[in-house]
Design an enzyme around this catalytic site. Structure first.
Site, PDB file in Angstrom:
ATOM      1  N   GLU A 176      35.017  41.483  40.881  1.00 56.99           N
ATOM      2  CA  GLU A 176      34.386  40.436  40.767  1.00 56.99           C
ATOM      3  C   GLU A 176      33.845  39.506  42.048  1.00 56.99           C
ATOM      4  OE1 GLU A 176      37.011  37.932  38.163  1.00 56.99           O
ATOM      5  OE2 GLU A 176      36.458  38.985  36.552  1.00 56.99           O
ATOM      6  N   GLU A 377      36.777  45.262  32.402  1.00 52.96           N
ATOM      7  CA  GLU A 377      37.860  44.080  31.761  1.00 52.96           C
ATOM      8  C   GLU A 377      37.350  43.712  30.702  1.00 52.96           C
ATOM      9  OE1 GLU A 377      39.085  41.141  34.813  1.00 52.96           O
ATOM     10  OE2 GLU A 377      39.230  42.649  36.270  1.00 52.96           O
TER      11      GLU A 377
HETATM   12  C1  BG6 Z   1      39.465  38.369  36.062  1.00 53.86           C
HETATM   13  C2  BG6 Z   1      40.039  39.288  37.492  1.00 53.86           C
HETATM   14  O1  BG6 Z   1      38.984  37.383  36.764  1.00 53.86           O
HETATM   15  O2  BG6 Z   1      40.188  38.152  35.073  1.00 53.86           O
HETATM   16  C3  BG6 Z   1      41.632  39.581  37.032  1.00 53.86           C
HETATM   17  O3  BG6 Z   1      39.670  40.314  37.820  1.00 53.86           O
HETATM   18  C4  BG6 Z   1      42.165  38.546  36.088  1.00 53.86           C
HETATM   19  O4  BG6 Z   1      42.209  39.913  38.201  1.00 53.86           O
HETATM   20  C5  BG6 Z   1      41.461  38.433  34.805  1.00 53.86           C
HETATM   21  O5  BG6 Z   1      43.645  38.532  35.837  1.00 53.86           O
HETATM   22  C6  BG6 Z   1      41.970  37.302  33.638  1.00 53.86           C
HETATM   23  O6  BG6 Z   1      41.950  36.047  34.312  1.00 53.86           O
HETATM   24  P1  BG6 Z   1      43.390  35.203  34.169  1.00 53.86           P
HETATM   25  O7  BG6 Z   1      43.216  34.319  34.934  1.00 53.86           O
HETATM   26  O8  BG6 Z   1      43.504  34.860  32.625  1.00 53.86           O
HETATM   27  O9  BG6 Z   1      44.694  36.493  34.674  1.00 53.86           O
END
Ligand code: BG6
Length: 481
Positions: A176, A377
């Protein structure tokens, strides 16, 4: 009939700092994440200068994968994962970051992980840097604000590429990388780049100087990787949050067009190998010195990426001169003039749920770059209830199902080249933005609470059985039982 290619990479995604634990084991150094305290919903995490004895740092323990990796990988196998996206913690390999020789014990740890994954038929997909810069580099050199850190990163990349050249094919340079465009949030510049602003700084000027060094670091890593193994596939990794115009008023449309550049700036350079016109113009008008050195044009051109990995959780909207940036919209901290989209609902953490936005994103990225895409993701952070050792997470299944359907449409109807899908936090882990455990994404539950209490037992959620069927049927069977 399946609409996805037979070699589609169904997997799960994690990051070393959020699940490994063992933060001081086998010579590991402190990373920028190791000095971030727990936060909570609506309460920011605090960046400390050192490990304070009375503060709680949830990333230190993660979910103790460091000691439980065999059991966890057995569960991933049972789930049917074809690949696992995770990161190699920079601080296990170079504890301070500026050493010239690596920490062998750190490499031994990842040898065990990578070998166990491969033995279980799970292909490792590796992010080189997922918010894990050595703290020493941040404190001593100011992180990626300083060009010297590029050399440190290049050395780390070279060691890891050399070591795993026959075991890993898919890599990503920086997780990211475009988060830090939100310079108002101190968390992102710190976790992306180890940078903290000083009162006298012009945040935007620092951002672009930092960005340039990191773009050079990414390009150098790609070049080094390709020399070591020309078959490597080395990708960018961006967070994509499509920004819709609030209305068809031309001013809203223009507002969205300009706002979207914040998300495209990094991949524009990583894919094309040169700076986009809007950035060149902005540097010129603002008089920013990004620290350009002779030969940088060649480096950027020679170090372009092979594919685009991206995270997709939500979309947002902007309105020209919005007067009411709503408190419950997560984006209102990031984006001037962000507004709630009245057509979609949000999670308990204010993340707008928009599966059509994923199909839209896949099309936008593919049209812009014509490179293979990889959804590395996607997922739904929610509170889970355990009843008789069972977790009936139909809300998570609904979210994943709708998003997988959208991805299949992008492939099957629009012709997008999609490599795979690795839902985030395949097993419950520490949340990045809040440090909570209760914001759970996993298909495997971990018995641990926000203060680090719990038996650490792993339980399979309903979504575990559902996703196993999705993988087995290559996306044909998406219905839940
Ligand atoms: C992304 C990141 O921003 O989202 C992860 O690459 C992160 O590291 C994921 O965990 C979800 O965000 P959060 O804050 O809900 O854990």
């Amino acid at each position: 009939m399946s609409q996805l290619p037979q070699n589609f990479m169904w997997g799960g995604a994690l990051a070393a700092n959020q699940f490994e634990g063992g933060y001081d084991q086998d010579g590991k150094g402190l990373s920028v994440m190791d000095v971030i305290t727990a936060g909570a919903h609506g309460k920011a995490r605090r960046i400390t200068t050192h490990v304070e004895p009375d503060a709680y740092y949830p990333n230190h323990f993660g979910i103790d994968f460091y000691h439980q990796y065999q059991e966890d990988i057995a569960l991933f196998k049972e789930l049917g994962l074809k690949c696992l996206r995770t990161s190699i913690a920079w601080t296990r390999i170079f504890p301070k970051g500026d050493e010239t020789t690596p920490n062998e014990a750190g490499l031994r740890f990842y040898d065990k992980i990578i070998d166990t994954l491969i033995e279980n038929g799970i292909e490792p997909v590796i992010t080189l840097s997922h918010f894990e810069m050595p703290l020493h580099l941040a404190h001593t050199y100011g992180g990626f604000r300083n060009r010297k850190v590029v050399d440190c990163f290049a050395r780390f990349a070279e060691v890891v590429f050399e070591h795993y050249q026959d075991k890993v094919t898919y890599w990503m340079t920086f997780n990211e990388i475009n988060n830090q465009m939100d310079v108002q949030n101190p968390l992102f510049l710190w976790t992306n780049s180890g940078v903290q602003l000083k009162p006298e700084d012009n945040p935007e000027a620092v951002l672009y100087q930092t960005a340039h060094n990191q773009l050079i670091a990414s390009a150098r890593a790609v070049k080094i990787g390709k020399q070591i193994n020309p078959n490597f596939q080395i990708g960018a990794m961006i967070s994509h949050i499509p920004i819709y115009p609030y209305s068809c008023h031309p001013k809203d449309v223009m507002e969205a067009q300009i706002a979207n550049r914040l998300r495209f700036f990094f991949p524009d350079v990583q894919v094309r190998g040169y700076y986009p016109h809007y950035a060149v113009k902005m540097f010129e008008k603002q008089g920013y010195d990004i620290g350009w050195q002779e030969g940088d044009d060649v480096l950027l051109r020679e170090g372009t990426v092979d594919y685009i990995g991206f995270s997709y959780y939500m979309s947002t909207a902007v309105k020209h001169h919005a007067e009411d940036s709503p408190e419950n919209n997560i984006m209102n901290h990031t984006l001037p003039n962000a507004v709630n989209n009245p057509y979609i609902e949000s999670s308990d953490w204010g993340w707008a749920i928009d599966s059509i936005g994923l199909r839209y994103t896949l099309n936008v990225l593919y049209e812009r770059y014509q490179l293979p895409l990889f959804i590395v993701e996607n997922g739904f952070g929610a509170v889970d209830q355990v009843e008789n050792n069972e977790i009936h997470d139909s809300y998570r299944i609904d979210y994943l199902k709708q998003h997988i359907e959208a991805a299949i449409q992008a492939v099957d109807e629009d012709g997008v080249d999609l490599l795979g899908y690795t839902p985030w936090g395949i097993i419950d882990i520490v949340s990045f933005t809040t440090g909570e455990m209760k914001k759970r994404y996993g298909l495997i539950y971990v018995d641990q609470d926000d203060e680090g209490h719990g038996s650490l037992a792993r339980l399979k959620k309903d979504s575990f059985y559902w996703y196993r069927e999705v993988i087995q049927s290559n996306g044909v069977n998406l219905s839940s039982h």
